[in-house]
Design a protein around this motif. Structure first.
Motif, PDB file in Angstrom:
ATOM      1  N   VAL A 192      27.266  36.729  45.998  1.00 27.98           N
ATOM      2  CA  VAL A 192      28.143  36.237  47.063  1.00 27.98           C
ATOM      3  C   VAL A 192      29.018  37.394  47.525  1.00 27.98           C
ATOM      4  CG1 VAL A 192      29.960  34.623  47.724  1.00 27.98           C
ATOM      5  CG2 VAL A 192      28.143  33.875  46.182  1.00 27.98           C
ATOM      6  N   GLN A 193      28.892  37.735  48.791  1.00 23.96           N
ATOM      7  CA  GLN A 193      29.596  38.884  49.359  1.00 23.96           C
ATOM      8  C   GLN A 193      31.070  38.586  49.619  1.00 23.96           C
ATOM      9  OE1 GLN A 193      28.569  42.081  50.033  1.00 23.96           O
ATOM     10  NE2 GLN A 193      30.664  42.489  50.679  1.00 23.96           N
ATOM     11  N   SER A 194      31.375  37.377  50.023  1.00 23.01           N
ATOM     12  CA  SER A 194      32.753  37.034  50.384  1.00 23.01           C
ATOM     13  C   SER A 194      33.623  36.955  49.129  1.00 23.01           C
ATOM     14  CB  SER A 194      32.782  35.714  51.154  1.00 23.01           C
ATOM     15  OG  SER A 194      31.996  34.736  50.509  1.00 23.01           O
ATOM     16  N   PRO A 195      34.943  37.049  49.305  1.00 25.21           N
ATOM     17  CA  PRO A 195      35.842  36.942  48.155  1.00 25.21           C
ATOM     18  C   PRO A 195      35.827  35.533  47.572  1.00 25.21           C
ATOM     19  CG  PRO A 195      36.977  37.871  50.079  1.00 25.21           C
ATOM     20  CD  PRO A 195      35.670  37.340  50.557  1.00 25.21           C
ATOM     21  N   LEU A 196      36.196  35.433  46.304  1.00 24.73           N
ATOM     22  CA  LEU A 196      36.475  34.130  45.710  1.00 24.73           C
ATOM     23  C   LEU A 196      37.956  33.852  45.915  1.00 24.73           C
ATOM     24  CD1 LEU A 196      35.159  31.840  44.015  1.00 24.73           C
ATOM     25  CD2 LEU A 196      36.137  32.941  42.001  1.00 24.73           C
TER      26      LEU A 196
END
Length: 283
Positions: free
Chosen positions: A81-85
């Motif tokens: 997953v590229q987006s931030p958590l």
């Protein structure tokens, strides 16, 4: 049929794996991919990689980087997953704390040592300008353990993924005081070196299948309804989460690894920097 064990948290991010397994995508390539849900999270999965209880982990970036530097015989093969958590920062609904500033020098509930919930407590403390030497922790193992700890006062706050924790906020069990996004892609795929060395083609096939699924995941008919039903989330919340989430089919770059390691080092979560070759393997 080649058996490969894989571990991940029982959360919405991992639905592409379950759809691919249920659809027979791996079995059609003669791979018996055996998924294990690990509600305890990253710290537990690091242990499982070390002991051989799992071959692959879909795991938080900061947690596996820390553990590989500390000797975990695994490699990051790809970003998942590229987006931030986005970590919600939560207190009990009746807590006396009303702002992030109020939480300085209080005790954080964490799933276990080395978990994302612990590492992100350090990141949040750094963001707030707190002395990280003063951080205190209460090990609670799971979200259910965190509910108990915050309710009975053995811990003061708990950081966990915003949307998975939102039902507890909606029910009036937790209050969210703020959010703390990871400053890097949130999930990577890590594989034990023994498996990488002995079965590289199998791992390549697994990545090819999951990358195909994540590439079209948002376009799957009624995927928001499926996520809502499976993870007990409101459809509107799922749609908001989907809009903000980007899966990846690419490797972790040296620049991004440096960013992760430098911040972990600055926060004294790690005491040395690993080389790119020690942590990442392109296959």
């Amino acid at each position: 049929m080649k058996t490969i064990k894989i571990a991940g948290v029982p959360e919405h991010f991992n639905l592409p794996w379950h759809l691919s397994i249920d659809n027979g995508d791996f079995a059609s390539e003669n791979i018996d991919l055996q998924w294990e849900n690990v509600p305890e999270g990253t710290g537990k999965m690091c242990q499982m990689l070390r002991t051989g209880e799992t071959d692959i982990a879909v795991i938080l970036t900061e947690g596996i980087v820390k553990d590989i530097v500390a000797g975990n015989p695994s490699k990051i093969v790809q970003i998942y997953v590229q987006s931030p958590l986005v970590w919600g920062i939560h207190v009990a609904e009746k807590s006396k704390y009303n702002s992030l500033a109020d939480l300085e020098n209080t005790k954080a509930a964490i799933s276990r040592l080395g978990s994302g919930s612990q590492l992100m407590a350090y990141v949040n403390a750094g963001n707030q300008g707190w002395n990280t030497d003063n951080l205190q922790f209460e090990i609670v193992n799971t979200i259910e353990g965190a509910v108990q700890a915050l309710t009975d006062g053995t811990a003061d706050y708990f950081m966990w993924e915003h949307f998975m924790t939102k039902p507890l906020v909606d029910q009036g069990i937790f209050r969210r005081l703020g959010d703390c996004p990871t400053p890097w892609p949130c999930f990577v795929i890590a594989v034990r070196e023994e498996i990488l060395n002995n079965h590289p083609e199998t791992i390549r096939t697994i990545l090819k299948i999951i990358n195909k699924k994540t590439n079209i995941f948002k376009d799957i008919a009624n995927v928001d309804q499926t996520l809502s039903a499976k993870y007990n989330l409101k459809v509107a919340d799922v749609q908001q989460w989907l809009a903000a989430t980007e899966w990846s089919q690419k490797p972790l770059t040296k620049e991004m690894l440096n960013k992760v390691q430098n911040q972990l080092f600055q926060l004294r979560i790690i005491d040395k920097l690993g080389t790119f070759e020690e942590i990442v393997k392109a296959i």
